[in-house]
Scaffold this motif. Structure first.
Motif, mmCIF file in Angstrom:
data_model
loop_
_atom_site.group_PDB
_atom_site.id
_atom_site.type_symbol
_atom_site.label_atom_id
_atom_site.label_comp_id
_atom_site.label_asym_id
_atom_site.label_seq_id
_atom_site.Cartn_x
_atom_site.Cartn_y
_atom_site.Cartn_z
ATOM 1 N N THR A 368 -116.379 11.889 -122.262
ATOM 2 C CA THR A 368 -115.053 11.552 -121.409
ATOM 3 C C THR A 368 -114.185 12.653 -121.111
ATOM 4 O O THR A 368 -113.706 13.493 -122.044
ATOM 5 C CB THR A 368 -114.375 10.375 -122.202
ATOM 6 N N ALA A 390 -115.247 8.466 -117.558
ATOM 7 C CA ALA A 390 -114.943 7.628 -118.938
ATOM 8 C C ALA A 390 -116.652 7.243 -119.321
ATOM 9 O O ALA A 390 -117.332 6.281 -118.516
ATOM 10 C CB ALA A 390 -114.273 6.608 -118.839
ATOM 11 N N THR A 391 -117.168 7.642 -120.243
ATOM 12 C CA THR A 391 -118.423 7.396 -120.819
ATOM 13 C C THR A 391 -118.603 6.446 -121.613
ATOM 14 O O THR A 391 -117.611 5.703 -122.157
ATOM 15 C CB THR A 391 -119.016 8.884 -121.440
ATOM 16 N N PHE A 397 -120.960 4.783 -116.259
ATOM 17 C CA PHE A 397 -119.695 5.487 -116.341
ATOM 18 C C PHE A 397 -118.832 5.147 -115.377
ATOM 19 O O PHE A 397 -119.200 4.558 -114.269
ATOM 20 C CB PHE A 397 -119.965 7.038 -116.369
#
Length: 427
Positions: A368, A390-391, A397
């Motif tokens: 992220t 943002a993972t 994502f």
């Protein structure tokens, strides 16, 4: 815009070049992109007989922003400019919030961390985390810029606010000698505190006069909390009137002035506390170090007819300042965001845990905060997206672009442009 940094195949810094020349080298396959922020290219083959011009790194440290400029002393060209936004006050607020949550849990006799008392020794030169972060941010960028530019000299503005003289302007003799002697002009401090505008009408770019909020004729003092700035027209119109009578038709501005005048000198204290620590950090680089006063910086900027900004103040630091060439220079805006949090769980406003925090930062090679380029070739979200991600552990994502948040982008379509480094960038 700023010049493009160049390093050779052994990662040694060369002279920065014009963006058009860098574009030709990239299109010709002679160089490759080494770093996006600040933009740097690397030569694919060795080169010989290259004359390298020494550059000077100039710093204008502040409580909230630090101006950065790289100047060629030989011709006055500003090669690179940046404005670094610190997160010192955010750290202070985070520590306060954490302290409040822990005290709240202890008072309720719920799970909590045992309080510590007199079991931690502070080393010599210790600074509060909110202040130390400013030093570390500047140290980080000095180190980064030295790796991509032939910097041979450093200039620092050694700003000083005389807190005793500002708070108590009538102090003198032995009482003053026990405090700090050489002071920073009250006028300069007021210009920074009141944002260089008239407190009563808000006009800018006109000669401003020092004004007593509570007139001396009615018992007002020379304390900094009773001083503000006003234009000649407002100053004459107010005369010896009480500010409550003068602004009785504008209660919003009245409250704003009274509240702002009593604000603590947090910015001045932060600069005062860190200036010598930063000086020692810069001396540790081993490069020749020049220091200059805030008054000299303003003199250099005024003589050259430059506007007030953090990066231009940095370019004007010190007595070595030549006639500056700033045409087309746009500063890189750098914001310190930190590297996330180490909390094991998220809490609500009462301090109770509400959700779990994953301990795994990397998912499928991404984390992220990375800046990626996602080229989606099928599905409902066909297109090209560039932004921070943002993972998730699932591989789906979210990409934050300038147009908005794009959700549900597979990691297979993502290619890293810039790895997360604790900073955000803009122009």
């Amino acid at each position: 815009m700023c010049k493009v940094f160049v390093i050779d195949h052994q990662k040694r810094p060369l002279n920065p070049i014009h963006p058009a020349q860098a574009r030709q080298l990239l299109n010709g396959g002679k160089t490759a992109v080494y770093k996006r922020f600040p933009f740097t290219i690397i030569l694919k083959k060795s080169s010989t007989n290259i004359d390298i011009s020494p550059l000077r790194l100039k710093l204008d440290p502040g409580a909230k922003y630090t101006g950065i400029a790289i100047v060629n002393d030989a011709n006055g060209e500003v090669v690179f400019a940046a404005e670094l936004k610190h997160r010192g006050f955010a750290i202070r607020d985070a520590l306060t919030s954490r302290r409040q949550l822990r005290r709240s849990r202890r008072s309720r006799k719920t799970r909590y961390r045992q309080p510590r008392f007199l079991n931690r020794t502070r080393p010599k030169g210790w600074l509060a985390p909110s202040l130390q972060s400013r030093i570390e941010n500047i140290k980080t960028w000095v180190s980064r810029l030295r790796k991509i530019a032939p910097i041979q000299f450093i200039s620092q503005e050694l700003v000083k606010f005389d807190m005793q003289l500002i708070r108590h302007p009538d102090i003198q003799g032995k009482e003053y000698q026990q405090g700090e002697l050489a002071g920073y002009e009250t006028r300069q401090y007021l210009l920074e505190k009141w944002h260089r505008e008239c407190a009563y009408c808000g006009i800018k770019d006109v000669p401003l006069q020092i004004e007593h909020i509570q007139p001396r004729a009615k018992g007002g003092s020379n304390s900094i909390t009773n001083l503000t700035l006003s234009c000649a027209k407002c100053n004459t119109k107010k005369a010896t009137k009480d500010i409550r009578d003068f602004l009785k038709k504008d209660p919003v501005r009245l409250n704003k002035i009274l509240n702002h005048a009593k604000k603590p000198l947090a910015d001045a204290a932060a600069v005062n506390t860190t200036r010598f620590a930063l000086l020692e950090t810069l001396k540790a680089t081993g490069l020749p170090l020049e220091t200059g006063s805030g008054g000299l910086t303003k003199f250099n900027r005024t003589q050259r007819g430059l506007n007030k900004s953090h990066w231009l103040d940095a370019a004007c630091v010190g007595g070595s300042t030549p006639i500056l060439k700033i045409k087309g220079v746009r500063p890189l805006l750098i914001t310190a965001n930190g590297h996330g949090t180490r909390q094991s769980c998220r809490t609500n406003k009462y301090g109770f845990p509400i959700r779990h925090c994953s301990r795994t930062k990397f998912h499928f090679g991404f984390q992220t905060g990375d800046i990626v380029k996602a080229v989606v070739i099928q599905g409902k979200k066909v297109g090209t997206y560039v932004g921070r991600i943002a993972t998730r552990a699932t591989g789906s994502f979210n990409v934050s672009t300038t147009q908005g948040l794009i959700q549900g982008i597979s990691y297979k379509y993502c290619k890293t442009i810039h790895k997360k480094d604790g900073y955000a960038y803009g122009t």
